[in-house]
Scaffold this motif. Structure first.
Motif, mmCIF file in Angstrom:
data_model
loop_
_atom_site.group_PDB
_atom_site.id
_atom_site.type_symbol
_atom_site.label_atom_id
_atom_site.label_comp_id
_atom_site.label_asym_id
_atom_site.label_seq_id
_atom_site.Cartn_x
_atom_site.Cartn_y
_atom_site.Cartn_z
ATOM 1 N N PRO A 5 0.932 -1.315 0.099
ATOM 2 C CA PRO A 5 -0.136 0.044 0.156
ATOM 3 C C PRO A 5 0.810 1.265 0.016
ATOM 4 C CG PRO A 5 0.025 -0.767 2.267
ATOM 5 C CD PRO A 5 0.839 -2.115 1.429
ATOM 6 N N VAL A 6 2.214 1.241 0.334
ATOM 7 C CA VAL A 6 2.951 2.343 0.582
ATOM 8 C C VAL A 6 4.108 2.318 -0.462
ATOM 9 C CG1 VAL A 6 4.221 3.912 1.978
ATOM 10 C CG2 VAL A 6 2.380 2.573 2.741
ATOM 11 N N SER A 7 4.242 3.108 -1.216
ATOM 12 C CA SER A 7 5.289 3.058 -2.503
ATOM 13 C C SER A 7 6.747 3.219 -1.707
ATOM 14 C CB SER A 7 4.924 4.330 -3.246
ATOM 15 O OG SER A 7 5.420 5.469 -2.927
ATOM 16 N N THR A 8 7.605 2.878 -2.650
ATOM 17 C CA THR A 8 9.094 2.827 -2.315
ATOM 18 C C THR A 8 9.474 4.051 -1.647
ATOM 19 O OG1 THR A 8 9.539 0.706 -3.384
ATOM 20 C CG2 THR A 8 11.536 2.306 -2.780
ATOM 21 N N PRO A 9 9.125 5.224 -2.757
ATOM 22 C CA PRO A 9 9.661 6.690 -2.329
ATOM 23 C C PRO A 9 9.007 7.153 -1.216
ATOM 24 C CG PRO A 9 9.225 6.464 -4.918
ATOM 25 C CD PRO A 9 8.723 5.239 -4.279
ATOM 26 N N ALA A 10 7.576 6.811 -0.965
ATOM 27 C CA ALA A 10 7.112 7.024 0.395
ATOM 28 C C ALA A 10 7.422 6.429 1.597
ATOM 29 C CB ALA A 10 5.671 6.856 0.410
ATOM 30 N N LEU A 11 8.135 5.131 1.406
ATOM 31 C CA LEU A 11 8.779 4.442 2.454
ATOM 32 C C LEU A 11 10.189 5.286 2.791
ATOM 33 C CD1 LEU A 11 8.021 0.820 1.406
ATOM 34 C CD2 LEU A 11 7.127 1.933 3.347
ATOM 35 N N ALA A 12 10.890 5.422 1.780
ATOM 36 C CA ALA A 12 12.199 6.020 1.916
ATOM 37 C C ALA A 12 12.029 7.650 2.676
ATOM 38 C CB ALA A 12 12.683 6.523 0.745
ATOM 39 N N ALA A 13 10.799 8.170 2.367
ATOM 40 C CA ALA A 13 10.745 9.480 3.132
ATOM 41 C C ALA A 13 10.280 9.411 4.623
ATOM 42 C CB ALA A 13 9.297 10.347 2.270
ATOM 43 N N ALA A 14 9.456 8.129 4.750
ATOM 44 C CA ALA A 14 9.144 7.927 6.291
ATOM 45 C C ALA A 14 10.317 7.563 7.112
ATOM 46 C CB ALA A 14 8.155 6.635 6.144
ATOM 47 N N GLU A 15 11.219 6.890 6.412
ATOM 48 C CA GLU A 15 12.434 6.362 7.220
ATOM 49 C C GLU A 15 13.526 7.748 7.554
ATOM 50 O OE1 GLU A 15 16.183 3.381 6.999
ATOM 51 O OE2 GLU A 15 14.502 3.357 5.594
ATOM 52 N N ALA A 16 13.114 8.777 6.673
ATOM 53 C CA ALA A 16 14.258 9.844 6.599
ATOM 54 C C ALA A 16 13.493 10.924 7.708
ATOM 55 C CB ALA A 16 14.458 10.620 5.159
ATOM 56 N N CYS A 17 12.336 10.879 7.750
ATOM 57 C CA CYS A 17 11.562 12.115 8.363
ATOM 58 C C CYS A 17 11.655 11.760 9.830
ATOM 59 C CB CYS A 17 10.220 12.200 7.807
ATOM 60 S SG CYS A 17 10.030 13.091 6.111
ATOM 61 N N VAL A 18 11.918 10.596 10.369
ATOM 62 C CA VAL A 18 11.880 10.279 11.614
ATOM 63 C C VAL A 18 13.223 10.154 12.171
ATOM 64 C CG1 VAL A 18 9.482 9.368 11.566
ATOM 65 C CG2 VAL A 18 11.519 7.872 11.266
ATOM 66 N N THR A 19 14.284 10.541 11.715
ATOM 67 C CA THR A 19 15.609 10.631 12.374
ATOM 68 C C THR A 19 16.001 11.445 13.221
ATOM 69 O OG1 THR A 19 16.537 12.180 10.399
ATOM 70 C CG2 THR A 19 16.459 9.640 10.028
ATOM 71 N N PRO A 20 16.667 11.372 14.282
ATOM 72 C CA PRO A 20 16.947 12.519 15.281
ATOM 73 C C PRO A 20 16.899 13.804 14.691
ATOM 74 C CG PRO A 20 18.124 10.592 15.763
ATOM 75 C CD PRO A 20 17.532 10.297 14.328
ATOM 76 N N ALA A 21 17.989 13.873 13.394
ATOM 77 C CA ALA A 21 18.236 15.096 12.634
ATOM 78 C C ALA A 21 16.982 15.800 12.115
ATOM 79 C CB ALA A 21 19.154 14.848 11.613
ATOM 80 N N ALA A 22 16.086 14.938 11.557
ATOM 81 C CA ALA A 22 14.908 15.479 11.048
ATOM 82 C C ALA A 22 13.768 15.996 12.135
ATOM 83 C CB ALA A 22 14.272 14.452 10.507
ATOM 84 N N LEU A 23 13.703 15.158 13.305
ATOM 85 C CA LEU A 23 13.125 15.688 14.481
ATOM 86 C C LEU A 23 13.522 17.051 14.909
ATOM 87 C CD1 LEU A 23 12.397 12.305 16.227
ATOM 88 C CD2 LEU A 23 11.001 13.386 14.680
ATOM 89 N N VAL A 24 15.001 17.096 14.920
ATOM 90 C CA VAL A 24 15.314 18.693 15.253
ATOM 91 C C VAL A 24 14.858 19.712 14.346
ATOM 92 C CG1 VAL A 24 17.211 19.996 15.725
ATOM 93 C CG2 VAL A 24 17.182 17.769 16.617
ATOM 94 N N GLU A 25 14.987 19.408 13.224
ATOM 95 C CA GLU A 25 14.413 20.478 12.047
ATOM 96 C C GLU A 25 12.986 20.641 12.148
ATOM 97 O OE1 GLU A 25 14.157 20.550 7.225
ATOM 98 O OE2 GLU A 25 16.075 19.694 8.036
ATOM 99 N N ALA A 26 12.347 19.665 12.608
ATOM 100 C CA ALA A 26 10.694 19.812 12.608
ATOM 101 C C ALA A 26 10.468 20.465 13.698
ATOM 102 C CB ALA A 26 10.017 18.182 12.599
ATOM 103 N N GLU A 27 11.207 20.405 14.775
ATOM 104 C CA GLU A 27 10.881 21.285 16.148
ATOM 105 C C GLU A 27 11.206 22.755 15.919
ATOM 106 O OE1 GLU A 27 10.114 22.120 20.142
ATOM 107 O OE2 GLU A 27 9.345 20.543 19.052
ATOM 108 N N SER A 28 12.349 22.877 15.151
ATOM 109 C CA SER A 28 12.625 24.356 14.769
ATOM 110 C C SER A 28 11.481 24.946 13.988
ATOM 111 C CB SER A 28 14.058 24.226 14.005
ATOM 112 O OG SER A 28 14.378 25.627 13.602
ATOM 113 N N ALA A 29 11.185 24.199 13.000
ATOM 114 C CA ALA A 29 9.960 24.671 12.137
ATOM 115 C C ALA A 29 8.638 24.979 12.899
ATOM 116 C CB ALA A 29 9.678 23.674 10.948
ATOM 117 N N ALA A 30 8.537 24.049 13.717
ATOM 118 C CA ALA A 30 7.292 24.357 14.705
ATOM 119 C C ALA A 30 7.215 25.512 15.628
ATOM 120 C CB ALA A 30 7.141 23.161 15.629
#
Length: 357
Positions: A240-265
């Motif tokens: 149900p979830v495409s390969t590009p979407a899976l790649a995005a999911a993995e990338a968006c929950v890394t510690p670095a991505a979470l720091v970026e999301a918090e800064s954006a928030a």
């Protein structure tokens, strides 16, 4: 605290979403109708997704992405289901769990109710009251409800409900679905229930499309007990979830991505304060406060006419009358950068003056 329970009314267009405001007539508009963070996806994420395209000949393998999401929330992988956006999760919930007495707390995202109706369910609504600031009253939910759906922070009201109030609705024999699609846009994620394992029947939904600009890719996930995850997964099609979407999911929950999301928030919170201050300067315009999401809900006279004048002035705002519990006097406005907000406030001044004559 005032609430009421109603049966659904056919007058609401539950399938109307903010993207329609932007592309109705092909006009070039500044988009205040869609809640996707502007300037996204970031370059590093685009490159990461592009790199996944070399693997398109193989069937999608979600194991790494599922494990990454589980680690992000401190959960075993058996409690994680990857989905093609939160919208798919609502369809799975409507089709797979066999609810007999579902309740949707409104105003909120209309897709849960649309999915339930599409699956043949009779839906009851708990309508929160504007005069109470759309605060949640757990006691207003019918005791016999076996499926309850609520957003936190809620679209379109931008209200962040206390976790304790949400937990008061949980009980054995009931599935409590909390849509946290915008929780990563709230600094520190207070009141979040993602990661909880001790709440009976809890299902938490998360989206990666808003903060990361992936609405066109469709990626989200559900967090629930293993039995519920298995039931929902059984209702999904294969892969149900495409390969590009899976790649995005993995990338968006890394510690670095979470720091970026918090800064954006945090930036969004500051820009929201600026927008609310500007709106407060207008007579007859009232925003719902406190607001916690990357959007605000505004009430004014002749809102439909004002929205049309704003379109003529180059701005798309989200109409409020398609949300149960609201009406034609409401608009939802996405939070944008200060320069865009200042341009919008000048346009709103012109629109109000023209409509009021």
């Amino acid at each position: 605290m005032r609430t009421r329970t109603d049966a659904p009314q056919a007058a609401h267009d539950l399938r109307h979403h903010g993207d329609a405001e932007v592309r109705d007539d092909g006009a070039e508009l500044t988009d205040l109708a869609v809640n996707v963070r502007p300037g996204t996806p970031p370059q590093w994420l685009r490159e990461h997704i592009a790199a996944s395209l070399t693997g398109l000949a193989a069937y999608p393998d979600g194991r790494a992405a599922r494990a990454a999401v589980a680690a992000r929330h401190g959960l075993p992988v058996e409690r994680v289901l990857l989905t093609a956006g939160v919208a798919e999760a609502f369809v799975l919930l409507a089709r797979a769990l066999g609810a007999r007495r579902p309740v949707v707390v409104h105003p909120q995202f209309t897709e849960p109710e649309a999915a339930l109706l599409g699956a043949g369910h009779t839906v009851r609504r708990v309508l929160l009251d504007a005069d109470d600031g759309f605060r949640l009253d757990p006691a207003a939910v019918p005791e016999d409800a076996d499926l309850v759906i609520v957003g936190n922070p809620t679209n379109p009201t931008s209200v962040l409900h206390p976790a304790d109030d949400l937990l008061r609705m949980a009980r054995p024999g009931r599935t409590l679905v909390v849509d946290e699609a915008f929780m990563d846009a709230v600094p520190g994620e207070p009141e979040a229930l993602a990661g909880r394992r001790d709440v009976p029947g809890l299902v938490v939904l998360r989206s990666l499309t808003k903060t990361w600009g992936l609405a066109g890719l469709r990626i989200g996930y559900a967090l629930a007990d293993p039995a519920t995850v298995s039931a929902l997964a059984a209702a999904q099609p294969l892969w149900p979830v495409s390969t590009p979407a899976l790649a995005a999911a993995e990338a968006c929950v890394t510690p670095a991505a979470l720091v970026e999301a918090e800064s954006a928030a945090r930036r969004t919170a500051a820009e929201r304060t600026h927008l609310l201050a500007g709106l407060a300067a207008f007579d007859g315009v009232r925003a719902v406060e406190p607001a916690a999401g990357p959007f605000v809900l505004v009430r004014m006279e002749s809102a439909a006419a004002v929205r049309e004048r704003l379109r003529a002035l180059g701005f798309a705002a989200r109409r409020g009358d398609t949300f149960p519990g609201l009406g034609p006097g409401w608009l939802r406005l996405a939070v944008r950068d200060r320069a865009t907000t200042d341009r919008f406030l000048r346009a709103l001044d012109h629109a109000l003056s023209e409509v009021r004559g």
